[in-house]
Design a protein around this motif. Structure first.
Motif, PDB file in Angstrom:
ATOM      1  N   PHE A  77       0.834  -1.195   0.000  1.00  0.00           N
ATOM      2  CA  PHE A  77       0.000   0.000   0.000  1.00  0.00           C
ATOM      3  C   PHE A  77       0.865   1.240   0.000  1.00  0.00           C
ATOM      4  N   GLY A  78       0.277   2.325  -0.519  1.00  0.00           N
ATOM      5  CA  GLY A  78       1.010   3.584  -0.612  1.00  0.00           C
ATOM      6  C   GLY A  78       1.127   4.257   0.752  1.00  0.00           C
ATOM      7  N   ASP A  79       1.443   5.528   0.725  1.00  0.00           N
ATOM      8  CA  ASP A  79       1.603   6.292   1.961  1.00  0.00           C
ATOM      9  C   ASP A  79       0.259   6.309   2.695  1.00  0.00           C
ATOM     10  N   PRO A  80       0.184   5.746   3.901  1.00  0.00           N
ATOM     11  CA  PRO A  80      -1.109   5.631   4.578  1.00  0.00           C
ATOM     12  C   PRO A  80      -1.753   6.981   4.865  1.00  0.00           C
ATOM     13  N   MET A  81      -3.070   6.952   4.912  1.00  0.00           N
ATOM     14  CA  MET A  81      -3.813   8.140   5.310  1.00  0.00           C
ATOM     15  C   MET A  81      -4.163   7.974   6.785  1.00  0.00           C
ATOM     16  N   MET A  82      -4.202   9.098   7.476  1.00  0.00           N
ATOM     17  CA  MET A  82      -4.533   9.030   8.899  1.00  0.00           C
ATOM     18  C   MET A  82      -5.398  10.238   9.260  1.00  0.00           C
ATOM     19  N   THR A  83      -6.435   9.980  10.043  1.00  0.00           N
ATOM     20  CA  THR A  83      -7.303  11.077  10.488  1.00  0.00           C
ATOM     21  C   THR A  83      -7.566  10.919  11.982  1.00  0.00           C
ATOM     22  N   VAL A  84      -8.005  11.992  12.592  1.00  0.00           N
ATOM     23  CA  VAL A  84      -8.348  11.930  14.018  1.00  0.00           C
ATOM     24  C   VAL A  84      -9.770  12.432  14.212  1.00  0.00           C
ATOM     25  N   LEU A 114      -4.610   1.807  24.682  1.00  0.00           N
ATOM     26  CA  LEU A 114      -5.304   2.167  23.448  1.00  0.00           C
ATOM     27  C   LEU A 114      -6.286   1.052  23.126  1.00  0.00           C
ATOM     28  N   VAL A 115      -7.513   1.429  22.776  1.00  0.00           N
ATOM     29  CA  VAL A 115      -8.478   0.440  22.300  1.00  0.00           C
ATOM     30  C   VAL A 115      -8.297   0.349  20.789  1.00  0.00           C
ATOM     31  N   VAL A 116      -8.007  -0.841  20.307  1.00  0.00           N
ATOM     32  CA  VAL A 116      -7.778  -1.006  18.865  1.00  0.00           C
ATOM     33  C   VAL A 116      -8.924  -1.818  18.277  1.00  0.00           C
ATOM     34  N   ASN A 117      -9.453  -1.379  17.144  1.00  0.00           N
ATOM     35  CA  ASN A 117     -10.445  -2.204  16.474  1.00  0.00           C
ATOM     36  C   ASN A 117     -10.195  -2.310  14.982  1.00  0.00           C
ATOM     37  N   ILE A 118     -10.656  -3.444  14.458  1.00  0.00           N
ATOM     38  CA  ILE A 118     -10.496  -3.764  13.041  1.00  0.00           C
ATOM     39  C   ILE A 118     -11.487  -2.915  12.244  1.00  0.00           C
ATOM     40  N   GLY A 119     -11.025  -2.287  11.179  1.00  0.00           N
ATOM     41  CA  GLY A 119     -11.916  -1.517  10.312  1.00  0.00           C
ATOM     42  C   GLY A 119     -12.407  -2.355   9.138  1.00  0.00           C
ATOM     43  N   ASP A 120     -13.347  -1.798   8.406  1.00  0.00           N
ATOM     44  CA  ASP A 120     -13.963  -2.515   7.280  1.00  0.00           C
ATOM     45  C   ASP A 120     -12.923  -3.021   6.267  1.00  0.00           C
ATOM     46  N   LEU A 121     -11.865  -2.242   6.033  1.00  0.00           N
ATOM     47  CA  LEU A 121     -10.933  -2.627   4.970  1.00  0.00           C
ATOM     48  C   LEU A 121     -10.094  -3.848   5.349  1.00  0.00           C
ATOM     49  N   ILE A 122      -9.799  -4.015   6.637  1.00  0.00           N
ATOM     50  CA  ILE A 122      -9.091  -5.242   7.058  1.00  0.00           C
ATOM     51  C   ILE A 122     -10.048  -6.437   6.962  1.00  0.00           C
ATOM     52  N   GLU A 123     -11.311  -6.196   7.249  1.00  0.00           N
ATOM     53  CA  GLU A 123     -12.278  -7.295   7.058  1.00  0.00           C
ATOM     54  C   GLU A 123     -12.286  -7.737   5.596  1.00  0.00           C
ATOM     55  N   VAL A 124     -12.290  -6.767   4.683  1.00  0.00           N
ATOM     56  CA  VAL A 124     -12.275  -7.108   3.252  1.00  0.00           C
ATOM     57  C   VAL A 124     -10.988  -7.858   2.895  1.00  0.00           C
ATOM     58  N   MET A 125      -9.840  -7.312   3.303  1.00  0.00           N
ATOM     59  CA  MET A 125      -8.557  -7.904   2.904  1.00  0.00           C
ATOM     60  C   MET A 125      -8.369  -9.309   3.466  1.00  0.00           C
ATOM     61  N   THR A 126      -8.859  -9.517   4.704  1.00  0.00           N
ATOM     62  CA  THR A 126      -8.698 -10.855   5.296  1.00  0.00           C
ATOM     63  C   THR A 126      -9.852 -11.764   4.871  1.00  0.00           C
ATOM     64  N   ASP A 182      -5.171   3.520  -3.331  1.00  0.00           N
ATOM     65  CA  ASP A 182      -4.958   2.071  -3.221  1.00  0.00           C
ATOM     66  C   ASP A 182      -6.214   1.289  -3.571  1.00  0.00           C
ATOM     67  N   GLU A 183      -5.990   0.119  -4.137  1.00  0.00           N
ATOM     68  CA  GLU A 183      -7.104  -0.799  -4.383  1.00  0.00           C
ATOM     69  C   GLU A 183      -7.191  -1.774  -3.224  1.00  0.00           C
ATOM     70  N   VAL A 184      -8.406  -2.111  -2.884  1.00  0.00           N
ATOM     71  CA  VAL A 184      -8.649  -2.993  -1.758  1.00  0.00           C
ATOM     72  C   VAL A 184      -9.429  -4.207  -2.246  1.00  0.00           C
ATOM     73  N   ALA A 185      -8.987  -5.380  -1.834  1.00  0.00           N
ATOM     74  CA  ALA A 185      -9.665  -6.632  -2.216  1.00  0.00           C
ATOM     75  C   ALA A 185      -9.192  -7.717  -1.255  1.00  0.00           C
ATOM     76  N   LYS A 234     -13.393  -6.156  -5.468  1.00  0.00           N
ATOM     77  CA  LYS A 234     -12.261  -5.230  -5.403  1.00  0.00           C
ATOM     78  C   LYS A 234     -12.766  -3.805  -5.625  1.00  0.00           C
ATOM     79  N   PHE A 235     -12.200  -2.839  -4.917  1.00  0.00           N
ATOM     80  CA  PHE A 235     -12.601  -1.448  -5.127  1.00  0.00           C
ATOM     81  C   PHE A 235     -11.459  -0.505  -4.773  1.00  0.00           C
ATOM     82  N   LYS A 236     -11.635   0.739  -5.194  1.00  0.00           N
ATOM     83  CA  LYS A 236     -10.630   1.745  -4.859  1.00  0.00           C
ATOM     84  C   LYS A 236     -10.972   2.358  -3.502  1.00  0.00           C
ATOM     85  N   HIS A 237      -9.978   2.514  -2.660  1.00  0.00           N
ATOM     86  CA  HIS A 237     -10.224   3.018  -1.314  1.00  0.00           C
ATOM     87  C   HIS A 237     -11.044   4.305  -1.315  1.00  0.00           C
ATOM     88  N   GLN A 238     -10.672   5.242  -2.179  1.00  0.00           N
ATOM     89  CA  GLN A 238     -11.370   6.534  -2.182  1.00  0.00           C
ATOM     90  C   GLN A 238     -12.874   6.395  -2.459  1.00  0.00           C
TER      91      GLN A 238
END
Ligand code: OGA
Ligand code: NI
Length: 370
Positions: A215-222, A278-290, A322-325, A341-345
């Protein structure tokens, strides 16, 4: 500095993240009035209201000790901890991380600057309101429908990286160390996020740098969430049920006040605060990838009668291009692809234009039905 601010301001109105957003009153201001009757728009239908009988906390979200995961790979303690992590990802989609290496003083100051900003006057905070079509700023970004039920909370949302998404004009200057603290905290959280992704890869029998390499340079938001006291916490929600849309989310809960709940076995299970975890949770995109091995689980926040609760959620995503699949190693005849498969954006824009509504965004956007 000046030129980069101009550059950021230009790119920030482009793309248009949301087509339509509805301005709503600040919940902080509403709570100050101590209303006897909660406005109708905050009152949930009976099936959505928080459970009035708190569950005995027999079930608790797994706790991962990051220090043990830094031990050599053949170490017994490490292997055991990797097993706990794997189980947490498969069975919970949630875990708490302790000994993650972000200093207590940085965490304290991060909470401090977030709180100090929220305690500014409404007039001051409104200078940071989102521009039309954007999701960054102070307010409540997920109100897309005039009739939508409202959450009992205010928020401040900012893009942290890549640089072209950062709109510095919306980064508060009061308190004066707001920007610096947020920047330092971002660096700390990103380090933890990368480590967690490499542990996921290892547990999934992928190369440990799989996510970095592919994957390319990750995006991060708060998203800093402020939940003011509510006279009737039994009738409202602080944050509607939803799953998060990225790779993973790393959330700093309020130190003392419970509020986050995760959906498990058809019940809402509270996540008890552990100091500095820190509470960590899996997001939709990791569900897709796994391919559904790791699940992005629905969660919500409830409010408190007496006290204000603060949480700070950092969302870690792939690059927008990035493409996600589903990862090919995790797909076979017995476990065919569950997602297209889809584009992240495309997904993030779809997600932001929906009301927070359980896991419906992912299902309607990418699920392949047999
Ligand atoms: C979020 C979130 C929970 C909380 O911001 O996505 O789930 O406890 N927050 O504020
Ligand atoms: Ni969330």
């Amino acid at each position: 500095m000046a030129s980069s601010a101009i550059h950021a301001a230009e790119s920030f109105s482009n793309p248009n993240w949301i087509n339509h957003s509805v301005a709503v009153e600040s919940v902080q201001e509403l709570a100050l009035k101590k209303p006897n009757d909660i406005p109708q728009r905050y009152i949930r239908s009976e099936d959505e209201r928080p459970s009035s009988t708190p569950l005995p906390s027999l079930l608790t979200v797994p706790v991962i000790d990051m220090e043990k995961l830094l031990l050599p790979s053949e170490n017994h303690e490490r292997k055991k901890e990797m097993g706990i992590l794997s189980k947490a990802c498969v069975e919970w989609g949630f875990f708490q991380v302790v000994n993650h290496g972000i200093t207590h003083s940085l965490i304290d100051r991060m909470r401090g600057v977030a709180n100090e900003f929220f305690s500014l006057s409404l007039e001051e905070k409104k200078k940071y309101a989102p521009h039309a079509g954007d999701v960054q700023g102070y307010g409540n970004v997920f109100v897309v429908d005039e009739d939508q039920k409202l959450d009992w909370g205010d928020l401040m949302a900012l893009a942290l990286k890549p640089k072209k998404l950062v709109n510095l004009a919306l980064w508060p200057t009061t308190p004066s160390d707001y920007r610096n603290t947020l920047q330092n905290y971002t660096t700390g959280v990103e380090r933890v996020a990368q480590m967690i992704l490499s542990l996921f890869a290892e547990n999934l029998q992928l190369k440990s740098d799989y996510f970095k390499e592919n994957f390319g340079d990750p995006m991060m938001t708060v998203r800093m969430n402020l939940y003011p006291p509510c006279p009737r916490p039994d009738l409202v929600l602080g944050l509607s049920p939803h799953s998060d849309g990225g790779f993973i989310t790393l959330l700093l809960q309020d130190e003392q006040i419970e509020g986050l709940q995760v959906h498990k076995n058809n019940k809402w299970i509270p996540i008890q605060p552990i100091p500095y975890a820190l509470v960590v949770n899996i997001g939709d995109l990791i569900e897709v990838m796994t391919n559904g091995i790791y699940k992005s689980i629905e969660h919500q926040a409830v409010t408190n009668k007496e006290r204000t609760r603060l949480s700070i959620a950092m969302f870690y995503y792939p690059a927008l291009d990035d493409e996600v699949a589903p990862i090919s190693n995790l797909v076979d005849e017995e476990k065919p692809s569950l997602y297209r498969k889809f584009k992240h954006q495309e997904y993030i824009q779809y997600y932001m234009n929906k009301q927070l509504n359980g896991k419906k965004s992912l299902a309607s956007f990418a699920k392949i039905y047999e």
